[in-house]
Design a protein around this motif. Structure first.
Motif: not given
Lengths: 834, 163
Positions: B52, B54, B67, B76-77, B79, B96, B98, B106-107, B109
């Motif tokens: 995605q 980001i 995000s 909100t990603a 890591d 991701s 989710v 939230y994602s 990663l």
């Protein structure tokens, strides 16, 4: 039709629908206790509500039906088909009346006595009158046949409102956002191909999408009046209960805010109004003794202010008793006596927001509120709001709540800094200035602080990439400065690029990012990417500029008031001249900074001069004397100006621009300096600009500037620093100036019979503030008609408006000497001419 | 979300036959973070997305990658490599996963996302006491999967950043 009735009709129609279904179920299973209770409950609700609304006809029918249902529910009467038919007939009657209500807003005329008689008979277990279908009637459809209700005029109109679950609205909102994004993508695609046959329909799609988006947005907004609807009643009851006369004034009820926020503030608001009535206002006899009208006043005032909603809840009651609070603070060990001694009154007032400082007993019984104010504060903070208190003993108390509009479409400027894009809400953007490229303005640095000369003003700048700790753009050097207004401050934000403006939907950031105060939210752009929305307030705070008036005041209160404290923070230009002690001058006083080549400095009669903008500008050496032989090749000069005249002060080195609150210690006073203060951790001497301006030459203030001709001016200003700035400037212009530190002192002078020709007053002062002072003056006394000029650093239009309505004749920015002199001259001239 | 759940749900359905009536075994979505096999409860997973765009968030905690836009909602990603104190990803794109917590998306990663496995609670071993304290905080236990060890991630704890 009023809202209450509309809500009632919507609710009743829903109830009636549910009843039809439930009654049919009941008929099939007469012993269904749950169904019976449900039916009873619905009818009971209808009856109760129409009693409240004064719908007598409706109430009587519902009441009779309820009686029958009550006996069914209690099991004292068997459920029969005939009985159910009778209830259905009653429901039809109700429906008829409701239809009439919808059409005309009033109960239609009609005769319900026969139906009620039959219902009553059923309730008493008597055989139904002959007119009714026998209990064994095969078809219940036959029952409602004796319809006693005449058709309502105009027939049944559809309900005015329908109730939709919030979830549906949220989903709609999300879908619309999707639609907007898709639309934007389509538009971008279409732009790429010129001959597109899609252009026209796409345009229409675009318009419709925009309208749809706005429509859906609107569904979430509600006037704050909804949260206030119950208050008049509450205040009335409270008045009766407490034996007080209370008038409730509500302004700005139409101010809209997100319904979610509305729900969250409803209870705190109610609580605070109750507090105002209960603890704030005095009894009628006390009020009369205090010389106030018998009827106490509670005011609610709501307005939009820069992406926030400001709600003010005020009363004209007894105000907070700082002494009582002080005692309680000591008793509870919340602060020591020494700490309290250093606190201002407002700071002490704020103790009522402390948890544990609640429970009425000590505070509320005597002096003010305290019940659960900590809870109110916590609730406000939870939704990102702030609450502040202003109270004057004997005059009243007001609470000011500021809450963000969590969901709002705002127009935003899309900028790029450090390779990332950000949105800046347009509302704060004053102008865009291109910098760095050829022919454009240049960013200059004073030590490390970037500044921009913008129309003879020095604009403090903040580098966005640096502030956000991003890598600066490769081709740095040219870019833009976004000039933003934050409260009373103007701040330039340096960015690399500026794109379009775009309408954005502000979405709150995730909880784990809330501590990053630089961002006011985030949003999704037309191209589908996520972008952070900058909060100019947060940026100003991060750079040390006062965020907004209320917060600046709060910060100021945190400083013990040992010496004279200037209002909020002041941007100071630090420099070195003569000795090693750093010196400072308010940045606002400096018109420009110049680097003058030594060769251009001439001497006339032993005084250094420079040709500057076609005129001769006197240069003053701060170190006492100037020796051309020792002068550096480039001489840094602070230029002070006033219209056509200007004067340069030669300094050795410009050090920095800092934001500082000044606590000036006049002990170290020497000519040309106001005193010393600790700035950025070092003892710093403050330049007395007026003194140096006088030094520049006798005629500098001469001629037209000498307008005062001995007129007497009273200056009310709490900060010694500003007193020292203003008094010499006015004296130099020929006014006889008397300066006092607060409004109380000024009123003492008035009551002592002193006379003046004009009054200058600060707005933000401890104790009575400028607005209250103006009102007090205008109310009565010999000074009633004197020109009254507000002298302030708060220059927002609403402040000016507020000042004028409080009785100020004019409003002048603190540092603007020229404007002040002109205003004074005008104010003094006007009565003569009149 | 329904369509996107399909992929996961398909995997879930495949896993379901193994579920006993006791239902003590939860199904977990497996993912790989810097070679480490991890699992998150499949019921917590709202979506699995490929690479995605980001948006970085300046000044955010280091674990926050940025995000991203998931059909109009901002996600909100996080890591996972950074969250678990592992070296940053050198090549390839992240997947991701989710998840939702308190109405916020939230994602997580991860390097790659694997299959959905039913993991009976009785087979779960507690965190070894010698486990890195950072991991102790976010792990709910360990499963042996053939040759490999799978760390069960506690989504709540993984998202408790800066708290």
């Amino acid at each position: 039709m009023d809202d209450l009735l509309a809500d009632f009709l919507t609710e009743t129609n829903e109830g009636l629908l549910a009843l039809d279904a439930a009654l049919v179920r009941l008929e099939r299973a007469p012993q269904g206790a749950a169904t019976l209770s449900e039916v009873f409950r619905i009818v009971h609700t209808i009856k109760g509500t129409c009693g409240f609304l004064g719908l007598t006809r409706l109430e009587r029918v519902a009441h009779a039906a309820e009686n029958v249902l009550g006996r069914y529910r209690d099991g004292t009467l068997p459920v029969t088909q005939g009985g159910i038919s009778l209830i259905l007939a009653a429901l039809d009657a109700i429906r008829g009346i409701v239809a009439g209500l919808e059409a005309t807003g009033q109960e239609p005329a009609g005769e319900d006595a026969p139906l009620i008689a039959r219902l009553d008979a059923e309730a008493e277990g008597q055989a139904p009158p002959a007119a009714l279908a026998p209990p064994s009637a095969p078809s219940p459809a036959a029952a409602p046949e004796p319809d006693p209700v005449p058709a309502a005029p105009g027939g049944a109109s559809p309900p005015q409102t329908i109730r939709v679950s919030v979830e549906v609205l949220e989903d709609l909102m999300m879908l619309v956002s999707e639609l907007v994004l898709t639309r934007n993508q389509l538009l971008q695609l279409a732009r790429a191909r010129e001959d597109s046959a899609f252009a026209v329909p796409l345009q229409r799609l675009s318009h419709i999408t925009t309208d749809l988006q706005e429509g859906v947005m609107k569904t979430r907004m509600q006037p704050i009046g909804h949260a206030w609807a119950k208050l008049p009643r509450l205040v009335r009851d409270l008045g009766l209960e407490l034996g007080k006369k209370i008038a409730l004034e509500m302004r700005g009820a139409e101010t809209e805010l997100d319904r979610q926020v509305l729900e969250l503030i409803k209870d705190p608001l109610t609580h605070m109004v109750r507090n105002s009535g209960d603890h704030g206002l005095e009894r009628p006899e006390e009020r009369l003794l205090a010389g106030k009208p018998e009827t106490g006043r509670i005011t609610l005032d709501a307005r939009h202010e820069g992406g926030h909603i400001v709600i003010e809840i005020g009363d004209d009651g007894r105000g907070l008793n700082a002494e009582r609070i002080r005692q309680k603070v000591l008793a509870q060990g919340l602060a020591t006596e020494a700490e309290l001694a250093g606190m201002s009154e407002r700071e002490i007032h704020r103790f009522i927001f402390r948890p544990g400082f609640s429970t009425a007993a000590a505070v509320t019984a005597v002096s003010g509120r305290g019940v659960g104010m900590d809870v109110v504060k916590t609730n406000m903070e939870r939704i990102g709001g702030t609450i502040d208190i202003r109270s004057r003993e004997g005059r009243g108390t007001s609470f000011v709540i500021k809450i963000p509009l969590t969901l709002a479409i705002v127009s935003a400027l899309i900028v790029e800094a450090g390779g990332e894009r950000f949105a800046i809400p347009q509302i704060g953007v004053v102008e865009l200035v291109r910098v760095g490229s050829e022919g454009a303005a240049q960013i200059e640095h004073i030590k490390d602080a970037p500044v921009l000369r913008l129309r003879d003003r020095l604009l403090p700048l903040v580098d966005l990439a640096g502030l956000l700790r991003l890598r600066p753009a490769a081709g740095a050097g040219s870019g833009f400065v976004v000039v933003t207004q934050v409260g009373a401050h103007v701040l330039g934000i340096i960015v690399d690029r500026v794109f379009d403006t775009e309408e954005i939907v502000v979405k709150p950031v995730a909880p784990i990012l809330r501590h990053v105060t630089m961002f006011g939210g985030n949003t999704i752009l037309g191209d589908g990417s996520v972008i952070m929305i900058l909060d100019p307030n947060g940026i100003a705070r991060a750079t040390g500029l006062g965020a907004d008036a209320a917060e600046a005041e709060a910060e100021r209160e945190a400083v013990p008031q040992a010496g004279a404290t200037s209002e909020a923070g002041t941007a100071l230009l630090l420099f070195r001249a003569g000795d090693a002690t750093p010196k400072a001058v308010p940045l606002g006083l400096v018109a420009r900074l110049e680097d003058v080549e030594a060769g251009r400095i001439e001497q006339v009669g032993g005084r250094p001069l420079v040709q500057y903008r076609g005129r001769l500008m006197p240069l003053l050496p701060l170190s006492g004397h100037w020796d051309p032989a020792l002068a550096p090749p480039r001489q840094p000069v602070l230029v002070f100006g006033d219209g056509e005249r200007s004067m340069g002060v030669m300094v050795d080195e410009i050090l920095d621009v800092v934001e500082a609150r000044l606590t000036i210690d006049p002990a170290g006073e020497r000519p040309g300096y106001l005193g010393s203060a600790v700035v950025a951790g070092r003892v710093t001497e403050l330049l007395d600009t007026a003194w140096w301006l006088r030094e520049a030459g006798e005629d500098w203030f001469g001629g037209a500037a000498r307008t005062g001709s001995g007129r007497r001016v009273l200056l009310v200003e709490d900060s010694a620093f500003f007193r020292n700035l203003v008094v010499p400037a006015l004296s130099a212009a020929g006014y006889a100036v008397t300066a006092v530190p607060d409004a109380a002192e000024a009123l003492r002078l008035r009551d002592g019979g002193q006379g003046f020709d004009a009054i200058l007053s600060d707005i933000t002062m401890p104790g009575m503030d400028g607005f209250a002072f103006a009102r007090a003056l205008r109310q009565e006394g010999p000074w009633r008609d004197l020109p009254l000029i507000a002298l302030t650093s708060r220059g927002a239009p609403e402040d000016i408006e507020r000042g004028r309505s409080a009785g100020f004749t004019d409003y002048v920015a603190k540092f603007d000497r020229a404007a002040l002199l002109e205003s004074l001259a005008q104010c003094l001239a006007a009565p003569v001419l009149a | 979300m329904h369509q996107d759940m399909a992929a996961v749900a398909g995997g879930l359905a495949a896993a379901r036959p193994g579920r006993g009536p006791a239902a003590a075994d939860e199904a977990f979505l497996t993912l790989v973070v810097a070679g480490q096999l991890c699992g998150v409860p499949v019921l917590a997973v709202r979506d699995v997305l490929g690479s995605q765009a980001i948006t970085r968030i300046p000044l955010a905690p280091p674990e926050v990658a940025g995000s991203l836009n998931l059909r109009g909602r901002i996600v909100t990603a996080i890591d996972l490599r950074r969250r678990l104190g592992l070296p940053p990803r050198e090549e390839g794109t992240a997947m991701s996963v989710v998840v939702e917590r308190e109405d916020e998306l939230y994602s997580l990663l991860a390097d790659s996302v694997g299959e959905v496995l039913p993991l009976p609670a009785r087979d779960r071993a507690p965190n070894p006491p010698t486990l890195d304290p950072l991991w102790q905080g976010v792990a709910r236990g360990v499963h042996r999967l053939g040759e490999k060890l799978l760390i069960l991630l506690d989504v709540e704890q993984v998202l408790a950043i800066g708290a």
